[in-house]
Design a protein around this motif. Structure first.
Motif, PDB file in Angstrom:
ATOM      1  N   ASN A 198      57.186  76.125  50.850  1.00  0.00           N
ATOM      2  CA  ASN A 198      55.790  76.037  50.421  1.00  0.00           C
ATOM      3  C   ASN A 198      54.840  76.568  51.477  1.00  0.00           C
ATOM      4  O   ASN A 198      53.861  77.242  51.163  1.00  0.00           O
ATOM      5  CB  ASN A 198      55.413  74.593  50.089  1.00  0.00           C
ATOM      6  N   TRP A 221      51.860  77.972  44.121  1.00  0.00           N
ATOM      7  CA  TRP A 221      52.164  77.431  45.445  1.00  0.00           C
ATOM      8  C   TRP A 221      51.397  76.143  45.716  1.00  0.00           C
ATOM      9  O   TRP A 221      51.937  75.223  46.339  1.00  0.00           O
ATOM     10  CB  TRP A 221      51.869  78.457  46.534  1.00  0.00           C
ATOM     11  N   THR A 254      53.091  72.587  46.400  1.00  0.00           N
ATOM     12  CA  THR A 254      52.712  71.849  47.605  1.00  0.00           C
ATOM     13  C   THR A 254      52.243  70.443  47.256  1.00  0.00           C
ATOM     14  O   THR A 254      52.620  69.474  47.923  1.00  0.00           O
ATOM     15  CB  THR A 254      51.599  72.610  48.359  1.00  0.00           C
TER      16      THR A 254
END
Length: 130
Positions: A61, A82, A86
């Motif tokens: 990540n 992403w 995360t």
């Protein structure tokens, strides 16, 4: 070489939160990979939660957020993917810290819990801003 520094400085000014969160995730992932006995609760899942999967997920990540921050045409879809990954990692990490702290009676994770929860909130702030 001057172009590289100018480009890096420009990206740091445009996306500082992405870069900060990326470095935090890479550091957290390295910490989790290095400490194979960090989590002691739940005893039945000790091998699973202390595996290198969570550390690798964090580093993956972090590198993805660095890619998004330094990509010249801003990839909106990749940014969302992403950031959601995360947020999923940090949510899972926060839940493990809470369970470890409250149910496992381990006081050494209290400070780390506050930090991870703060970074989870930061991930949601970045996702809302973008």
């Amino acid at each position: 070489m001057k172009k590289v520094f100018t480009y890096t400085r420009t990206q740091l000014e445009r996306h500082p939160l992405h870069i900060i969160l990326a470095f935090v995730l890479c550091g957290l992932g390295a910490f989790l990979i290095a400490n194979d006995s960090y989590f002691t609760w739940p005893p039945a899942l000790r091998a699973v939660v202390n595996s290198d999967f969570f550390g690798t997920w964090a580093i993956f990540n972090g590198l993805g957020l660095l890619y998004v921050a330094f990509c010249r045409p801003w990839p909106y879809r990749a940014n969302l993917i992403w950031l959601m990954s995360t947020a999923g990692f940090l949510g899972c990490e926060t839940a493990m810290e809470i369970a470890h702290d409250v149910l496992g009676k381990a006081d050494h994770t209290t400070g780390f819990l506050v930090l991870v929860l703060g970074y989870l909130i930061l991930a949601f702030v970045i996702a809302k801003k973008d």
